[in-house]
Design a protein around this motif. Sequence first.
Motif, PDB file in Angstrom:
ATOM      1  N   PHE A  36      -3.939   0.012  -5.263  1.00 36.74           N
ATOM      2  CA  PHE A  36      -4.171   1.079  -4.395  1.00 36.74           C
ATOM      3  C   PHE A  36      -2.717   2.032  -3.119  1.00 36.74           C
ATOM      4  O   PHE A  36      -2.612   3.045  -2.986  1.00 36.74           O
ATOM      5  CB  PHE A  36      -5.750   0.214  -3.630  1.00 36.74           C
ATOM      6  CG  PHE A  36      -6.826   0.322  -4.089  1.00 36.74           C
ATOM      7  CD1 PHE A  36      -7.642   1.266  -4.588  1.00 36.74           C
ATOM      8  CD2 PHE A  36      -7.174  -0.583  -3.754  1.00 36.74           C
ATOM      9  CE1 PHE A  36      -8.365   1.350  -5.625  1.00 36.74           C
ATOM     10  CE2 PHE A  36      -8.643  -0.766  -4.529  1.00 36.74           C
ATOM     11  CZ  PHE A  36      -9.414   0.572  -5.064  1.00 36.74           C
ATOM     12  N   MET A  37      -2.275   0.771  -3.415  1.00 40.33           N
ATOM     13  CA  MET A  37      -1.116   0.728  -2.091  1.00 40.33           C
ATOM     14  C   MET A  37      -0.626   1.858  -3.069  1.00 40.33           C
ATOM     15  O   MET A  37       0.227   3.268  -1.939  1.00 40.33           O
ATOM     16  CB  MET A  37      -0.122  -0.309  -1.603  1.00 40.33           C
ATOM     17  CG  MET A  37      -1.497  -1.227  -1.131  1.00 40.33           C
ATOM     18  SD  MET A  37      -0.171  -2.534  -1.125  1.00 40.33           S
ATOM     19  CE  MET A  37       1.728  -2.270  -0.094  1.00 40.33           C
ATOM     20  N   ALA A  38      -0.142   1.863  -4.198  1.00 39.18           N
ATOM     21  CA  ALA A  38       0.986   3.375  -4.118  1.00 39.18           C
ATOM     22  C   ALA A  38       0.131   4.667  -4.174  1.00 39.18           C
ATOM     23  O   ALA A  38       1.299   5.766  -4.498  1.00 39.18           O
ATOM     24  CB  ALA A  38       0.914   2.436  -5.859  1.00 39.18           C
ATOM     25  N   SER A  39      -0.947   4.297  -5.105  1.00 36.96           N
ATOM     26  CA  SER A  39      -2.045   5.752  -5.377  1.00 36.96           C
ATOM     27  C   SER A  39      -1.350   6.012  -3.889  1.00 36.96           C
ATOM     28  O   SER A  39      -2.367   7.432  -3.618  1.00 36.96           O
ATOM     29  CB  SER A  39      -2.916   5.700  -5.578  1.00 36.96           C
ATOM     30  OG  SER A  39      -4.225   5.148  -4.638  1.00 36.96           O
ATOM     31  N   GLY A  40      -2.415   5.669  -2.467  1.00 34.07           N
ATOM     32  CA  GLY A  40      -2.049   6.028  -0.984  1.00 34.07           C
ATOM     33  C   GLY A  40      -1.002   6.753  -1.064  1.00 34.07           C
ATOM     34  O   GLY A  40      -0.836   7.572   0.264  1.00 34.07           O
ATOM     35  N   LYS A  41       0.333   6.352  -1.052  1.00 37.22           N
ATOM     36  CA  LYS A  41       1.184   7.228  -1.141  1.00 37.22           C
ATOM     37  C   LYS A  41       1.864   7.993  -1.974  1.00 37.22           C
ATOM     38  O   LYS A  41       2.334   8.755  -1.280  1.00 37.22           O
ATOM     39  CB  LYS A  41       2.255   6.205  -1.486  1.00 37.22           C
ATOM     40  CG  LYS A  41       3.148   4.722  -0.584  1.00 37.22           C
ATOM     41  CD  LYS A  41       4.055   4.000  -1.024  1.00 37.22           C
ATOM     42  CE  LYS A  41       4.218   3.140  -0.230  1.00 37.22           C
ATOM     43  NZ  LYS A  41       5.108   1.474  -0.898  1.00 37.22           N
TER      44      LYS A  41
END
Length: 48
Positions: A36-41
């Motif tokens: 989720f953190m990587a896709s948010g970036k």
Amino acid sequence: MIKLLTTLLYDWTNGVIMISVFALVVFILVGVLINFMASGKKDKASDN
């Protein structure tokens, strides 16, 4: 009854299985969080 209690208290198989399942769930949750953190970036970078 006492034999059953001592078997449950000193049976390592149940504890090892429960700890393994807990560790697996923790690894899955950490992986989902990182995903989720990587896709948010990526979404923020594409908006700019």
